[in-house]
Design a protein around this motif. Structure first.
Motif, PDB file in Angstrom:
ATOM      1  N   GLY A 220       0.814  -1.209   0.000  1.00 61.80           N
ATOM      2  CA  GLY A 220       0.000   0.000   0.000  1.00 61.80           C
ATOM      3  C   GLY A 220       0.848   1.259   0.000  1.00 61.80           C
ATOM      4  N   TRP A 221       1.917   1.270   0.812  1.00 62.98           N
ATOM      5  CA  TRP A 221       2.815   2.423   0.817  1.00 62.98           C
ATOM      6  C   TRP A 221       3.528   2.547  -0.524  1.00 62.98           C
ATOM      7  CZ3 TRP A 221       2.124   6.335   3.572  1.00 62.98           C
ATOM      8  CH2 TRP A 221       1.762   6.270   4.925  1.00 62.98           C
ATOM      9  N   GLY A 222       3.904   1.415  -1.106  1.00 63.09           N
ATOM     10  CA  GLY A 222       4.543   1.466  -2.417  1.00 63.09           C
ATOM     11  C   GLY A 222       3.649   2.101  -3.464  1.00 63.09           C
ATOM     12  N   GLU A 223       2.368   1.777  -3.434  1.00 59.99           N
ATOM     13  CA  GLU A 223       1.430   2.341  -4.406  1.00 59.99           C
ATOM     14  C   GLU A 223       1.243   3.841  -4.183  1.00 59.99           C
ATOM     15  OE1 GLU A 223      -2.003  -0.096  -3.870  1.00 59.99           O
ATOM     16  OE2 GLU A 223      -1.193  -1.763  -5.052  1.00 59.99           O
ATOM     17  N   ILE A 224       1.277   4.291  -2.908  1.00 59.47           N
ATOM     18  CA  ILE A 224       1.177   5.717  -2.606  1.00 59.47           C
ATOM     19  C   ILE A 224       2.395   6.464  -3.157  1.00 59.47           C
ATOM     20  CG2 ILE A 224       1.324   7.396  -0.725  1.00 59.47           C
ATOM     21  CD1 ILE A 224      -1.430   6.410  -0.870  1.00 59.47           C
ATOM     22  N   CYS A 225       3.581   5.851  -2.997  1.00 54.38           N
ATOM     23  CA  CYS A 225       4.831   6.510  -3.408  1.00 54.38           C
ATOM     24  C   CYS A 225       5.059   6.442  -4.912  1.00 54.38           C
ATOM     25  CB  CYS A 225       6.020   5.851  -2.700  1.00 54.38           C
ATOM     26  SG  CYS A 225       6.035   6.061  -0.913  1.00 54.38           S
ATOM     27  N   LEU A 226       4.469   5.474  -5.566  1.00 50.03           N
ATOM     28  CA  LEU A 226       4.804   5.170  -6.954  1.00 50.03           C
ATOM     29  C   LEU A 226       4.738   6.372  -7.899  1.00 50.03           C
ATOM     30  CD1 LEU A 226       5.680   2.804  -8.724  1.00 50.03           C
ATOM     31  CD2 LEU A 226       3.264   2.258  -9.095  1.00 50.03           C
ATOM     32  N   PRO A 227       3.703   7.211  -7.841  1.00 47.59           N
ATOM     33  CA  PRO A 227       3.645   8.310  -8.823  1.00 47.59           C
ATOM     34  C   PRO A 227       4.706   9.385  -8.613  1.00 47.59           C
ATOM     35  CG  PRO A 227       1.483   7.876  -7.833  1.00 47.59           C
ATOM     36  CD  PRO A 227       2.491   7.167  -7.008  1.00 47.59           C
ATOM     37  N   GLU A 228       5.134   9.620  -7.364  1.00 44.97           N
ATOM     38  CA  GLU A 228       6.005  10.759  -7.077  1.00 44.97           C
ATOM     39  C   GLU A 228       7.433  10.358  -6.701  1.00 44.97           C
ATOM     40  OE1 GLU A 228       4.675  13.439  -7.799  1.00 44.97           O
ATOM     41  OE2 GLU A 228       2.523  13.201  -7.515  1.00 44.97           O
ATOM     42  N   VAL A 229       7.588   9.241  -5.984  1.00 45.62           N
ATOM     43  CA  VAL A 229       8.920   8.845  -5.490  1.00 45.62           C
ATOM     44  C   VAL A 229       9.136   7.366  -5.822  1.00 45.62           C
ATOM     45  CG1 VAL A 229      10.531   8.968  -3.543  1.00 45.62           C
ATOM     46  CG2 VAL A 229       8.493  10.419  -3.562  1.00 45.62           C
ATOM     47  N   PRO A 230       9.423   7.054  -7.098  1.00 46.98           N
ATOM     48  CA  PRO A 230       9.538   5.640  -7.476  1.00 46.98           C
ATOM     49  C   PRO A 230      10.644   4.903  -6.742  1.00 46.98           C
ATOM     50  CG  PRO A 230      10.263   7.098  -9.269  1.00 46.98           C
ATOM     51  CD  PRO A 230       9.590   7.950  -8.251  1.00 46.98           C
ATOM     52  N   SER A 231      11.715   5.594  -6.337  1.00 43.88           N
ATOM     53  CA  SER A 231      12.792   4.916  -5.605  1.00 43.88           C
ATOM     54  C   SER A 231      12.285   4.384  -4.271  1.00 43.88           C
ATOM     55  CB  SER A 231      13.966   5.871  -5.386  1.00 43.88           C
ATOM     56  OG  SER A 231      13.548   7.039  -4.697  1.00 43.88           O
ATOM     57  N   ARG A 232      11.476   5.176  -3.570  1.00 47.27           N
ATOM     58  CA  ARG A 232      10.901   4.708  -2.299  1.00 47.27           C
ATOM     59  C   ARG A 232       9.857   3.640  -2.558  1.00 47.27           C
ATOM     60  NH1 ARG A 232      11.595   3.324   2.814  1.00 47.27           N
ATOM     61  NH2 ARG A 232      10.144   4.271   4.296  1.00 47.27           N
ATOM     62  N   ALA A 233       9.102   3.783  -3.632  1.00 42.52           N
ATOM     63  CA  ALA A 233       8.113   2.756  -3.984  1.00 42.52           C
ATOM     64  C   ALA A 233       8.794   1.415  -4.231  1.00 42.52           C
ATOM     65  CB  ALA A 233       7.324   3.193  -5.217  1.00 42.52           C
ATOM     66  N   LEU A 234       9.923   1.450  -4.946  1.00 43.04           N
ATOM     67  CA  LEU A 234      10.653   0.214  -5.235  1.00 43.04           C
ATOM     68  C   LEU A 234      11.078  -0.465  -3.948  1.00 43.04           C
ATOM     69  CD1 LEU A 234      12.030  -1.655  -7.293  1.00 43.04           C
ATOM     70  CD2 LEU A 234      14.031  -0.154  -7.192  1.00 43.04           C
ATOM     71  N   GLN A 235      11.565   0.305  -2.990  1.00 41.94           N
ATOM     72  CA  GLN A 235      11.990  -0.271  -1.711  1.00 41.94           C
ATOM     73  C   GLN A 235      10.815  -0.924  -0.988  1.00 41.94           C
ATOM     74  OE1 GLN A 235      13.172   2.465   1.563  1.00 41.94           O
ATOM     75  NE2 GLN A 235      15.130   1.380   1.513  1.00 41.94           N
ATOM     76  N   HIS A 236       9.678  -0.205  -0.923  1.00 40.86           N
ATOM     77  CA  HIS A 236       8.493  -0.770  -0.270  1.00 40.86           C
ATOM     78  C   HIS A 236       8.025  -2.051  -0.974  1.00 40.86           C
ATOM     79  CE1 HIS A 236       7.713   2.179   2.777  1.00 40.86           C
ATOM     80  NE2 HIS A 236       7.539   3.175   1.938  1.00 40.86           N
ATOM     81  N   LEU A 237       7.954  -2.008  -2.295  1.00 44.59           N
ATOM     82  CA  LEU A 237       7.387  -3.138  -3.038  1.00 44.59           C
ATOM     83  C   LEU A 237       8.308  -4.349  -3.000  1.00 44.59           C
ATOM     84  CD1 LEU A 237       5.886  -1.199  -6.083  1.00 44.59           C
ATOM     85  CD2 LEU A 237       4.674  -2.111  -4.092  1.00 44.59           C
ATOM     86  N   GLU A 238       9.615  -4.143  -3.047  1.00 45.03           N
ATOM     87  CA  GLU A 238      10.530  -5.279  -2.934  1.00 45.03           C
ATOM     88  C   GLU A 238      10.415  -5.930  -1.560  1.00 45.03           C
ATOM     89  OE1 GLU A 238      14.165  -4.479  -6.065  1.00 45.03           O
ATOM     90  OE2 GLU A 238      14.353  -3.635  -4.039  1.00 45.03           O
TER      91      GLU A 238
END
Length: 502
Positions: A94-112
């Protein structure tokens, strides 16, 4: 003091071990470490959970926050087992999806990390898309068929507005105010592609679509002394080009329009100290040259905006309807008159004259609390307790001028860091300002205002936010609560001393 430092070091070590375990695909070990940490800081954890729960009705991501609260309470109750692993994976995704549009680097960390808690089709597709954007095409195809073409991955060269060293550097001279005339020009405001939807950029183009780079901004934006400023300005245009695909249809306006937009102008600080003086300093001169002038801005329509426009003499019929994209027969755009995070001296001078703020002496015995109130962002824990115990009234959010009057009368101002500190514009010289901050978030946005008004300023750290909650209860440091629980921090000890001295 030594035991406190040791406890902090031990907590940081345990938290680092939890993150390493998560990165290695061992979520049970991560949860076990976090379970120990939460129990060690249980009073602080309970206070943070209570504050987050109290703000759910106003929270744009309440469903995700509820997941974080449920996981924290599960960990406090004991070893959550596989059920906890499943909840952690869903929360991280869920946090990865929130970050995905603006901060893909943080999204990648959450999703991995979520992937280490358990695979599922949607998560595979999200990771495949990120890997494809990074150029890891083979790895992406092993997970899922990536979308084509991949969205560009725009990486900033530095921490930009989050850079602590740049905040401490001296600023160059303030930019002069200039008015650019653009026949058939357009201005538009890209918004965050997440639930907050704040103004994330400002784009100005001429009739041929050429960017007016000096009138454009986009987060991340640098402090004035940033050595990567030119690279970040180039990145701004790339962000704006990418945002064009989501740009709404233009509102077309006949005649001349003065258009004034700022990053995050919907927030009181940015409206009061940046947008309003930029508008006010050119409105009357522009009106004399173009008597049928109308106004477009992105500050919204809260009471403080309406009060300012009324004081400027801008009647409702001169206001264009709110929109995110405007094209005008003659677009008039004032230049930016301040550097990021640094209210300009000319702007502050204009504001003092505009609001009729006078010099004088405050009552040394009068104290005022510039509170966070019911704010969902960065609430001040134990704020009401201190206000009651110290007998310090809170700033009453009435008209802007009434707020100025309250601040001007106070000899001591207690200020948990936030937009209410823009009211320091009315503080009298030698007034004491005790600014209370979370250790992870103490930007120097108000320093020029404090220096100009010759205030006695102390910045004190509240208690740090428990590390596990930093990881999965909040969007980032700007949202961490200011923890003022008695006996837990330097800030709380200073407040207790105020009680003793009264």
């Amino acid at each position: 003091m030594t035991s406190s430092r040791n406890a902090t070091t031990n907590a940081q070590t345990l938290h680092a071990e939890a993150l390493e375990a998560l990165d290695r695909g061992r979520p049970r070990r991560a949860l076990s470490a976090w379970h120990s940490l939460l129990l060690q800081e249980r009073p602080a954890v309970e206070a943070h959970l209570e504050a987050a729960a109290a703000g759910l009705s106003r929270d744009p991501i309440a469903p995700l926050r509820r997941q974080a609260l449920a996981l924290a309470r599960m960990l406090l109750a004991g070893d959550p087992g596989e059920a906890g692993v499943s909840r952690l994976g869903a929360l991280l995704q869920g946090w990865g999806e929130i970050c995905l549009p603006e901060v893909p680097s943080r999204a990648l960390q959450h999703l991995e990390r979520a992937w280490g808690c358990g695979r599922q089709q949607r998560l595979d597709a999200q990771l495949a898309g990120l890997y494809d954007r990074l150029g890891y095409h083979t790895g992406a195809q092993l997970l899922a068929e990536p979308a084509a073409p991949p969205e560009p991955w725009l990486q900033p060269p530095c921490a930009a507005q989050a850079c602590l060293p740049c905040q401490k550097q001296a600023s160059p001279a303030d930019p002069p105010l200039q008015l650019t005339q653009l026949p058939q020009g357009r201005i538009w405001v890209p918004r965050q592609r997440n639930p907050w939807r704040l103004s994330h950029g400002v784009a100005v183009q001429d009739a041929s679509g050429q960017w007016l780079t000096q009138l454009c901004r986009h987060y991340p934006w640098p402090w004035p002394a940033c050595p990567h400023r030119q690279a970040l300005e180039h990145l701004t245009i790339e962000h704006l080009r990418q945002a064009e695909r989501d740009r709404p249809p233009a509102q077309h306006a006949a005649g001349p329009v003065l258009a004034v937009a700022e990053l995050s102008a919907e927030l009181f600080f940015h409206w009061q100290l940046e947008l309003l003086p930029r508008l006010g300093r050119c409105w009357q001169a522009a009106l004399q040259q173009w008597p049928d002038l109308r106004l477009w801005h992105n500050g919204g329509s809260p009471a403080y905006v309406r009060q300012a426009l009324q004081r400027l003499g801008i009647r409702p019929e001169r206001l264009l309807p709110a929109s995110d994209h405007l094209q005008a027969e003659l677009l008039l755009v004032p230049s930016f008159t301040s550097h990021f995070g640094r209210p300009a001296h000319a702007n502050l001078t204009w504001l003092e004259q505009f609001w009729g703020i006078e010099q004088g002496t405050a009552d040394a015995e009068t104290r005022l609390w510039l509170g966070r109130g019911t704010s969902q962002r960065r609430p001040a824990l134990a704020e009401r307790l201190w206000q009651s115990q110290l007998g310090i009234p809170a700033l009453l959010l009435r008209s802007v001028q009434q707020q100025w009057h309250q601040v001007a009368a106070a000899g001591t101002l207690i200020a948990p860091h936030g937009a209410a500190m823009a009211n320091l514009l009315a503080a009298r010289p030698s007034t004491t300002v005790i600014e209370l901050v979370n250790p992870a978030y103490a930007p120097t946005y108000f320093d020029p205002l404090i220096q100009r008004r010759q205030l006695r300023h102390r910045r004190l750290e509240a208690a740090a936010t428990p590390l596990p909650l930093q990881e999965w209860l909040y969007e980032g440091p700007g949202l961490y609560p200011i923890d003022l629980r008695p006996g837990a921090s330097e800030a709380a000890d200073t407040l207790a001393a105020l009680d003793t001295s009264s």
